[in-house]
Design a protein around this motif. Sequence first.
Motif, PDB file in Angstrom:
ATOM      1  N   LEU A 124       4.469 -11.846   8.814  1.00 10.85           N
ATOM      2  CA  LEU A 124       5.210 -13.080   8.682  1.00 10.85           C
ATOM      3  C   LEU A 124       6.601 -12.805   8.135  1.00 10.85           C
ATOM      4  N   GLY A 125       6.723 -11.269   8.228  1.00 11.81           N
ATOM      5  CA  GLY A 125       7.999 -10.893   7.940  1.00 11.81           C
ATOM      6  C   GLY A 125       8.733 -10.104   6.638  1.00 11.81           C
ATOM      7  N   TRP A 126      10.076  -9.655   7.047  1.00 12.80           N
ATOM      8  CA  TRP A 126      10.512  -9.244   5.791  1.00 12.80           C
ATOM      9  C   TRP A 126      10.469  -9.831   4.327  1.00 12.80           C
ATOM     10  N   HIS A 127       9.757  -9.681   3.605  1.00 10.52           N
ATOM     11  CA  HIS A 127       9.935 -10.572   1.700  1.00 10.52           C
ATOM     12  C   HIS A 127      10.228  -9.407   1.242  1.00 10.52           C
ATOM     13  N   PRO A 128      10.366  -9.565  -0.085  1.00 10.73           N
ATOM     14  CA  PRO A 128      10.081  -8.674  -1.657  1.00 10.73           C
ATOM     15  C   PRO A 128       8.708  -8.241  -2.199  1.00 10.73           C
ATOM     16  N   SER A 129       8.806  -6.574  -2.786  1.00 10.67           N
ATOM     17  CA  SER A 129       7.645  -6.549  -2.676  1.00 10.67           C
ATOM     18  C   SER A 129       7.996  -5.213  -4.356  1.00 10.67           C
ATOM     19  N   LYS A 130       7.296  -4.587  -4.250  1.00  6.70           N
ATOM     20  CA  LYS A 130       7.174  -3.715  -5.578  1.00  6.70           C
ATOM     21  C   LYS A 130       6.293  -2.633  -5.293  1.00  6.70           C
ATOM     22  N   GLY A 131       6.998  -1.770  -6.369  1.00  5.19           N
ATOM     23  CA  GLY A 131       4.702  -0.461  -5.834  1.00  5.19           C
ATOM     24  C   GLY A 131       6.501   1.158  -5.875  1.00  5.19           C
ATOM     25  N   ASN A 132       5.001   1.922  -6.679  1.00  7.11           N
ATOM     26  CA  ASN A 132       5.994   3.514  -5.897  1.00  7.11           C
ATOM     27  C   ASN A 132       5.535   4.282  -4.982  1.00  7.11           C
ATOM     28  N   ILE A 133       5.471   5.255  -4.463  1.00  5.97           N
ATOM     29  CA  ILE A 133       5.455   5.842  -3.551  1.00  5.97           C
ATOM     30  C   ILE A 133       5.674   7.116  -3.663  1.00  5.97           C
ATOM     31  N   LEU A 134       4.286   8.043  -3.124  1.00  7.30           N
ATOM     32  CA  LEU A 134       5.035   9.564  -4.174  1.00  7.30           C
ATOM     33  C   LEU A 134       4.693  10.466  -2.504  1.00  7.30           C
ATOM     34  N   ILE A 135       5.943  10.136  -1.419  1.00  6.77           N
ATOM     35  CA  ILE A 135       6.219  11.070  -0.121  1.00  6.77           C
ATOM     36  C   ILE A 135       6.473  12.674  -0.286  1.00  6.77           C
ATOM     37  N   TYR A 136       6.037  13.008   1.007  1.00 11.41           N
ATOM     38  CA  TYR A 136       6.532  14.374   1.294  1.00 11.41           C
ATOM     39  C   TYR A 136       7.195  14.345   2.883  1.00 11.41           C
ATOM     40  N   HIS A 137       8.369  15.047   3.157  1.00  8.64           N
ATOM     41  CA  HIS A 137       9.164  15.452   4.409  1.00  8.64           C
ATOM     42  C   HIS A 137       9.430  15.616   4.729  1.00  8.64           C
TER      43      HIS A 137
END
Length: 645
Positions: A124-137
């Motif tokens: 549906l395209g871009w829309h607001p969201s929320k949440g935390n993500i643990l990342i490894y780069h």
Amino acid sequence: MRFADFPFLRYLPFLLLGVLLSQNGLQIPVLALAVLTGLSWISYVSFIYWKKDVSQLIPVTLAYAMLFLLGILLSEIQKNRDSDAVDPNLEFCDSYLARVQKFDVAKPNSQENLLEVIQIKDSLGWHPSKGNILIYHKSTAPLFPGQVILVEKSPEPISPPTFLDEFDYRRFLARKDIYFRQFMGEKFALIDSSDVNAPRFWLLNFRKKLAAIIDEKVPNPESRQIAAALLLGQKENLDREIRNAYAETGTMHILAVSGLHVGIIYAILLFPLKGIRLNTKHSKIYLFLVILLIWIYAILTGFSPSVVRAATMFSLFTAGQMRDRKPSSWNILAFSALVIVCIDPAVIYEVGFQLSYLAVGGILLLQPMIVRWWLPPNRVLEYFWQITAVSLAAQLATFPLSMLYFHIFPSYFLIANLVIIPLSFIVMNTGVLLLALSWVPWVGEALGWLVSGLIWCQNWVTRTIQLFPGGNFERLTITFSAMLVVWGLLIVWANWEWGNRKKLVYLSVLLISFWFLDRLVHEIRDPASEILIFSGEKGTLIDFKVGTEYSTWNESLPPDQISFSIDPNRIAARRPRIPESALALTDGSLRWFPVLDFEFDSDSKRVYWGEGKPILVERFTSPNSWQAISADSLIAKSGAFRIVF
């Protein structure tokens, strides 16, 4: 100790009981809880205000009911807030925008960071969201707090534990509001860096500047790690070897910023009052500044439960000094716990919170009794005897919980603490001077070398004690009921001199009887013969039990996974770390085990049993529960399975 003399200590259990019931599945609508809590409060105030001619039992019951309902209410509010803080659609998005929340933490093959999601893109395209993500780069350019990045891939939810008694990493992160993680390599794009210097990231940037001072001025790399842990509470970069050395000597609390460190800062701040006479007004102003600086230090070091507890306690003690009063230590301890639990009900599950309050409670309860065992002839011996008494009291109170979680007991904790605590006090004093005077030419360099040398000595002592023979009792385990019995007997012992000894004897008999009954029930429920199958992506391991004999068969499961995933269950069940190898006769992919007439096909992961039909077949489901399976055979492709004969 009369329990009735400590009101906050009486209030705390009822609040905790409400929180525990809510956290373990009890669900009541928040509005209904708020109404019930309000009605309890109004009824209680009415009875107190009008002094109705009724039994005192009614207002007392209402007060405790109000605290119990308040515990449930606060916990339910937190649970609702946590569930609203994450968007479940994150798992299915095409890409997302997120803001970096901290500085990179170096891992063996990557950099770890935390993202806060801003928007997601789906069909549906871009829309607001929320949440935390643990990342490894693996980007060569580091990430900074406040940067916004675009990731062209959805994160994955964190998996629950696969095997019985395995560490529940998902639950651990969920209590930090982290439900997703992602291994992204270099597949992301930096979109914006305008918020890097935003006020919300000021504290992180300031801590980074202090850490940079330590990196610049302290020459020894290992000393830099310890200095950052001692002064700033940054333990992420500690080497496994040095971490194990402190853990195995019972001095790990030195590296975790806790009440000890707050106490050292408190002693440093109060030291000028011993040499300078101030009038009452100026003394109160200075004590107010002491309270302010303690809380600044608490915020600076990460606001952990043990630091908040210590900061609250020292603040109340200081406030008592300002009013020429000495408040009860038990009341202050309980009040600080009430405050922390009201702010964050889920904190009761944090090991640091539990150990911190157990340690201080043990010191308050047992240290006065231990210190009376011996009267040292001089002040030097008295100083070391006081440290010994504190260490003994804290260790006695915390060792049951340490056995439950960590399964080790450091044999030389007394010797180690007698040396390491005074050394850490000197390091903390010198380290504070280093952070304050690092800008002064030559002084900063000299202090950096001094801190480095002192920490080198501290590490050398720790490693030397670690090498002592019999340094650790390992693979210890204790049941929850036995842990409660140990604490009950410690309370009996602490009150033996002043309490009603007849009642204390009855309580001791009751506790020991409860422990024997618990062991009897456990022995009755423990099956004579069973098979445990642990099947994962990398291989399969099967543990056999026949009476008191244990054996095992392993197909490709690597040692590191056995240590992390299987060994906790072996410890809990008191099975050997490396049982004898089970005899297996091979026919292609089919393995036949004479023990219990058991067959396993390693290709299809199918299990067959012979003429002896099992009483029970179960599959492990998180958290720590079993689901019965009704079948003539079993396909054990992934997870833990239990077959009881």
